[in-house]
Design an enzyme around this catalytic site. Structure first.
Site, PDB file in Angstrom:
ATOM      1  N   MET A  19      11.288   5.776  -6.700  1.00 29.44           N
ATOM      2  CA  MET A  19      10.048   5.932  -5.919  1.00 29.44           C
ATOM      3  C   MET A  19       9.967   4.820  -4.893  1.00 29.44           C
ATOM      4  SD  MET A  19       7.177   7.205  -8.521  1.00 29.44           S
ATOM      5  CE  MET A  19       7.459   8.680  -9.484  1.00 29.44           C
ATOM      6  N   SER A  20       9.501   5.169  -3.707  1.00 30.10           N
ATOM      7  CA  SER A  20       9.414   4.204  -2.615  1.00 30.10           C
ATOM      8  C   SER A  20       8.451   4.756  -1.568  1.00 30.10           C
ATOM      9  CB  SER A  20      10.813   4.032  -2.004  1.00 30.10           C
ATOM     10  OG  SER A  20      10.740   3.308  -0.818  1.00 30.10           O
ATOM     11  N   SER A  21       7.632   3.908  -1.007  1.00 29.34           N
ATOM     12  CA  SER A  21       6.691   4.378   0.020  1.00 29.34           C
ATOM     13  C   SER A  21       7.441   5.014   1.173  1.00 29.34           C
ATOM     14  CB  SER A  21       5.862   3.204   0.548  1.00 29.34           C
ATOM     15  OG  SER A  21       5.213   2.568  -0.512  1.00 29.34           O
TER      16      SER A  21
ATOM     17  N   LEU B  56       0.426   3.714  -2.178  1.00 31.63           N
ATOM     18  CA  LEU B  56       0.837   3.501  -3.575  1.00 31.63           C
ATOM     19  C   LEU B  56       1.423   4.748  -4.229  1.00 31.63           C
ATOM     20  CD1 LEU B  56      -2.227   1.351  -4.759  1.00 31.63           C
ATOM     21  CD2 LEU B  56      -0.049   0.566  -3.797  1.00 31.63           C
ATOM     22  N   HIS B  57       2.339   4.507  -5.138  1.00 32.08           N
ATOM     23  CA  HIS B  57       2.943   5.576  -5.933  1.00 32.08           C
ATOM     24  C   HIS B  57       3.041   5.080  -7.383  1.00 32.08           C
ATOM     25  CE1 HIS B  57       6.510   3.071  -5.567  1.00 32.08           C
ATOM     26  NE2 HIS B  57       6.464   3.181  -4.247  1.00 32.08           N
TER      27      HIS B  57
ATOM     28  N   GLY C  57       0.806  -1.220   0.000  1.00 28.47           N
ATOM     29  CA  GLY C  57       0.000   0.000   0.000  1.00 28.47           C
ATOM     30  C   GLY C  57       0.838   1.268   0.000  1.00 28.47           C
TER      31      GLY C  57
ATOM     32  N   GLY D  67       8.630  -5.350  -8.661  1.00 24.79           N
ATOM     33  CA  GLY D  67       9.502  -4.278  -9.128  1.00 24.79           C
ATOM     34  C   GLY D  67      10.968  -4.653  -8.973  1.00 24.79           C
TER      35      GLY D  67
ATOM     36  N   GLN E  61       7.434 -10.053   7.819  1.00 26.78           N
ATOM     37  CA  GLN E  61       8.701  -9.659   7.195  1.00 26.78           C
ATOM     38  C   GLN E  61       9.369  -8.493   7.924  1.00 26.78           C
ATOM     39  OE1 GLN E  61       6.621  -8.820   3.413  1.00 26.78           O
ATOM     40  NE2 GLN E  61       7.820  -6.950   3.256  1.00 26.78           N
TER      41      GLN E  61
ATOM     42  N   HIS F 254       4.238   1.529  -8.186  1.00 23.54           N
ATOM     43  CA  HIS F 254       3.229   0.467  -8.080  1.00 23.54           C
ATOM     44  C   HIS F 254       2.316   0.464  -9.312  1.00 23.54           C
ATOM     45  CE1 HIS F 254       3.930   1.342  -3.624  1.00 23.54           C
ATOM     46  NE2 HIS F 254       4.245   0.069  -3.729  1.00 23.54           N
TER      47      HIS F 254
HETATM   48  N1  ATP Z   1      10.054   2.757  -7.844  1.00 23.13           N
HETATM   49  C1  ATP Z   1       9.571   1.554  -8.111  1.00 23.13           C
HETATM   50  N2  ATP Z   1       9.603   1.096  -9.372  1.00 23.13           N
HETATM   51  C2  ATP Z   1       9.132  -0.144  -9.674  1.00 23.13           C
HETATM   52  N3  ATP Z   1       8.578  -0.975  -8.764  1.00 23.13           N
HETATM   53  C3  ATP Z   1       8.521  -0.544  -7.494  1.00 23.13           C
HETATM   54  C4  ATP Z   1       8.996   0.739  -7.099  1.00 23.13           C
HETATM   55  N4  ATP Z   1       8.808   0.871  -5.783  1.00 23.13           N
HETATM   56  C5  ATP Z   1       8.226  -0.267  -5.353  1.00 23.13           C
HETATM   57  N5  ATP Z   1       8.053  -1.116  -6.377  1.00 23.13           N
HETATM   58  C6  ATP Z   1       7.510  -2.464  -6.306  1.00 23.13           C
HETATM   59  O1  ATP Z   1       6.211  -2.448  -5.776  1.00 23.13           O
HETATM   60  C7  ATP Z   1       5.961  -3.677  -5.113  1.00 23.13           C
HETATM   61  C8  ATP Z   1       5.409  -3.379  -3.760  1.00 23.13           C
HETATM   62  O2  ATP Z   1       6.411  -2.724  -3.020  1.00 23.13           O
HETATM   63  P1  ATP Z   1       6.128  -1.925  -1.685  1.00 23.13           P
HETATM   64  O3  ATP Z   1       4.666  -1.846  -1.460  1.00 23.13           O
HETATM   65  O4  ATP Z   1       7.003  -2.433  -0.614  1.00 23.13           O
HETATM   66  O5  ATP Z   1       6.579  -0.464  -2.103  1.00 23.13           O
HETATM   67  P2  ATP Z   1       7.902   0.260  -1.813  1.00 23.13           P
HETATM   68  O6  ATP Z   1       7.770   1.623  -2.366  1.00 23.13           O
HETATM   69  O7  ATP Z   1       9.019  -0.609  -2.281  1.00 23.13           O
HETATM   70  O8  ATP Z   1       7.908   0.350  -0.254  1.00 23.13           O
HETATM   71  P3  ATP Z   1       9.143   0.456   0.714  1.00 23.13           P
HETATM   72  O9  ATP Z   1       9.494   1.889   0.694  1.00 23.13           O
HETATM   73  O10 ATP Z   1       8.542   0.000   1.988  1.00 23.13           O
HETATM   74  O11 ATP Z   1      10.198  -0.468   0.239  1.00 23.13           O
HETATM   75  C9  ATP Z   1       7.305  -4.422  -5.054  1.00 23.13           C
HETATM   76  O12 ATP Z   1       7.329  -5.407  -6.080  1.00 23.13           O
HETATM   77  C10 ATP Z   1       8.298  -3.318  -5.331  1.00 23.13           C
HETATM   78  O13 ATP Z   1       9.500  -3.777  -5.914  1.00 23.13           O
HETATM   79  C1  PAF Z   2       6.164  -8.404  -1.971  1.00 22.08           C
HETATM   80  C2  PAF Z   2       5.573  -7.785  -0.717  1.00 22.08           C
HETATM   81  C3  PAF Z   2       4.207  -7.193  -1.031  1.00 22.08           C
HETATM   82  C4  PAF Z   2       5.383  -8.890   0.312  1.00 22.08           C
HETATM   83  O1  PAF Z   2       4.829  -8.393   1.493  1.00 22.08           O
HETATM   84  C5  PAF Z   2       6.507  -6.697  -0.136  1.00 22.08           C
HETATM   85  O2  PAF Z   2       7.728  -7.227   0.283  1.00 22.08           O
HETATM   86  C6  PAF Z   2       6.680  -5.533  -1.049  1.00 22.08           C
HETATM   87  O3  PAF Z   2       5.759  -4.704  -1.034  1.00 22.08           O
HETATM   88  O4  PAF Z   2       7.683  -5.438  -1.771  1.00 22.08           O
HETATM   89  N1  BAL Z   3       9.565  -3.177  -0.581  1.00 23.63           N
HETATM   90  C1  BAL Z   3       9.864  -4.224   0.352  1.00 23.63           C
HETATM   91  C2  BAL Z   3       9.186  -4.078   1.654  1.00 23.63           C
HETATM   92  C3  BAL Z   3      10.081  -3.806   2.791  1.00 23.63           C
HETATM   93  O1  BAL Z   3      11.186  -3.306   2.620  1.00 23.63           O
HETATM   94  O2  BAL Z   3       9.686  -4.047   3.936  1.00 23.63           O
END
Ligand code: ATP
Ligand code: PAF
Ligand code: BAL
Length: 313
Positions: free
Chosen positions: A215-217, A38-39, A36, A178, A66, A42
């Site tokens: 991008m990252s949550s 989302l950006h 969740g 991703g 995790q 996602h």
């Molecule tokens: N910038 C991105 N580009 C492509 N895929 C992404 C990106 N950020 C996240 N994803 C993918 O989205 C899916 C869900 O990831 P998640 O919900 O943990 O988001 P996140 O932005 O990676 O969060 P966090 O900051 O906690 O790592 C994963 O498969 C992750 O690799």
């Molecule tokens: C793949 C996943 C949804 C499993 O909880 C998580 O690790 C994430 O968001 O990358």
């Molecule tokens: N994007 C992977 C989730 C985590 O770091 O917890």
């Protein structure tokens, strides 16, 4: 095209019923697992899923299995209704949002076994700390050990396990991950191969902000100043790739340049390693396709990023 509201399914039993009904109609299902908040990263995975399946399920679930007990489970950002708005903006729409409340709820057979066993286990995840009695874990033994696995020893155990549960419940034909989470993507692919899951796993390219930040949550944890400094991650990776293109194939030199640039910007480097794209084993010289993977903290945000390098030699 008019915005389409996805159906929200919150129980695993209903999710399974939906999936079986759709498969009986001959539809293929694409799954995009997320936590969740989302950006656009996602949303790009959803667009990719559309290319491979008739129907799209996005799971939103912050998986306690995790997170270690010292990590940010309780503060992990969430905005379910904001997420729905974003999903409605995706071209072609999303069919189901799976937001389960009962993923680790096994009904009346629940016990506190997990909590009781806690003392005898060195590391526990937040799931075991809560003590629901879940005790079956999937480990992808070699691939999970390096990179993020060194500082997050239970992380990939939790990821592989929850993704298996999602695969068993949603029964997708295709699942999209991703490449930002490069090690995670490789681990899921290996797990699917080794355990014969009938799911095609696709890795989707990293989506970046205009200035290059992946991008990252968790970017929401960055102050404006930290966010500027965090650009050192992508910039140093791009410079290292350029140096490799120019003939620098010594991995230690390339890694050191990345570490130095991030440290000079005030980041705390967890690791910066050049590894084989398939095995994720460290390499000394770039002779086959590699990926430079980085994890670094700026303030309370732990960020990961990477850049793939084909072999030039
Ligand atoms: N910038 C991105 N580009 C492509 N895929 C992404 C990106 N950020 C996240 N994803 C993918 O989205 C899916 C869900 O990831 P998640 O919900 O943990 O988001 P996140 O932005 O990676 O969060 P966090 O900051 O906690 O790592 C994963 O498969 C992750 O690799
Ligand atoms: C793949 C996943 C949804 C499993 O909880 C998580 O690790 C994430 O968001 O990358
Ligand atoms: N994007 C992977 C989730 C985590 O770091 O917890």
């Amino acid at each position: 095209m008019a915005a389409r509201e996805p159906e929200i399914i919150t129980s695993k039993e209903k999710m399974r019923k939906w999936s079986r009904a759709m498969r009986a109609k001959g539809k293929t299902i694409g799954l995009v697992p997320t936590m969740g908040y989302l950006h656009k990263g996602h949303l790009s995975l959803i667009n990719e899923a559309r290319q491979h399946a008739d129907l799209i399920v996005v799971s939103i679930y912050v998986n306690p299995g995790q997170f270690s007990t010292s990590e940010d489970l309780s503060t992990y950002p969430s905005d379910f209704y904001g997420d729905l708005q974003k999903l409605m903006s995706v071209s072609g729409g999303v069919d189901v949002v799976f937001n389960p409340y009962d993923l680790y709820d096994y009904g009346s057979g629940r016990d506190r076994e997990g909590a009781e066993k806690r003392d005898s286990v060195k590391e526990v995840s937040c799931l075991e700390e809560r003590g629901g009695g879940h005790e079956t874990w999937i480990r992808v033994e070699k691939l999970e050990k390096g990179l993020c696995g060194k500082s997050r020893p239970l992380f990939f155990r939790g990821v592989a396990t929850v993704v298996s549960k999602l695969f068993n419940i949603v029964d997708p034909d295709v699942a999209i991950f991703g490449k930002k989470d490069y090690q995670q993507w490789r681990i899921i692919r290996r797990m699917v191969r080794d355990l014969d899951f009938a799911v095609q796993v696709i890795g989707s390219e990293i989506v970046r902000e205009d200035d290059g930040l992946a991008m990252s949550s968790r970017n929401v944890y960055l102050s404006p100043e930290e966010r500027q400094k965090a650009l050192s991650i992508n910039r140093s990776l791009s410079r290292a790739k350029h140096a490799a293109e120019e003939g620098q194939i010594n991995c230690k030199k390339l890694q050191d340049s990345v570490i130095l640039a991030i440290q000079e910007a005030g980041g705390k480097v967890d690791y910066a390693e050049i590894v084989d794209q398939e095995t994720l084993e460290a390499v000394e010289e770039i002779k086959a396709p590699v990926v430079i993977c980085v994890a670094a903290c700026f303030g309370k945000a732990r960020l990961i990023d990477n850049i793939e390098i084909p072999a030039y030699a």
